[in-house]
Design a protein around this motif. Sequence first.
Motif, PDB file in Angstrom:
ATOM      1  N   THR A 241      -2.208   0.609  -4.923  1.00 20.15           N
ATOM      2  CA  THR A 241      -1.718  -0.598  -4.320  1.00 20.15           C
ATOM      3  C   THR A 241      -0.972  -1.550  -5.200  1.00 20.15           C
ATOM      4  OG1 THR A 241      -3.555  -0.652  -2.723  1.00 20.15           O
ATOM      5  CG2 THR A 241      -2.287  -2.766  -3.235  1.00 20.15           C
TER       6      THR A 241
ATOM      7  N   ASP B  43      -2.859  -1.544  -8.878  1.00 19.31           N
ATOM      8  CA  ASP B  43      -4.223  -0.699  -9.095  1.00 19.31           C
ATOM      9  C   ASP B  43      -4.013   0.607  -8.649  1.00 19.31           C
ATOM     10  OD1 ASP B  43      -6.729   0.188  -8.805  1.00 19.31           O
ATOM     11  OD2 ASP B  43      -7.785  -1.428  -7.996  1.00 19.31           O
TER      12      ASP B  43
ATOM     13  N   ALA C  87       0.665  -1.157  -0.068  1.00 25.97           N
ATOM     14  CA  ALA C  87       0.100  -0.066   0.075  1.00 25.97           C
ATOM     15  C   ALA C  87       0.913   1.167   0.004  1.00 25.97           C
ATOM     16  CB  ALA C  87      -0.843  -0.032   1.339  1.00 25.97           C
TER      17      ALA C  87
ATOM     18  N   LYS D  87      -6.179   2.378  -6.367  1.00 22.02           N
ATOM     19  CA  LYS D  87      -6.181   1.932  -5.068  1.00 22.02           C
ATOM     20  C   LYS D  87      -4.696   2.164  -4.514  1.00 22.02           C
ATOM     21  CE  LYS D  87      -9.853  -1.479  -5.145  1.00 22.02           C
ATOM     22  NZ  LYS D  87     -10.331  -3.051  -4.846  1.00 22.02           N
TER      23      LYS D  87
END
Length: 122
Positions: free
Chosen positions: A78, A73, A23, A76
Amino acid sequence: QVQLVESGGGLVQAGGSLRLSCAASGHTFGNYVMGWFRQSPGKEREFVSLINRSGGDTYYADSVKGRFTISRDNAKNTLYLQMNSLKLEDTAVYYCAAGYSTTTNPNEYNYWGQGTQVTVSS
């Protein structure tokens, strides 16, 4: 600057699967080439896989080709690493990294996560 936090590591039997996540927060995730690296005790940090900014191009170390899949992604923020058919020799601390160049050289990546342990047992 971007901050990276890995998750998803653990203990798995040989032949099993794990999915690592990374993340990102801070600067725009989509601005960076992203890579996965790993390091075992007594060994240098080694390249595993990388993905370009859009996710359209990927590259793998020969040792993981056909077993691991990198993806991202950007919506996101991530990065992922799907690891299948895990082997004992895949045991290592896995790190995600962000950089500006499409390179397998860890020294050319600018930002690193803290790492997540992957242990493959027989």
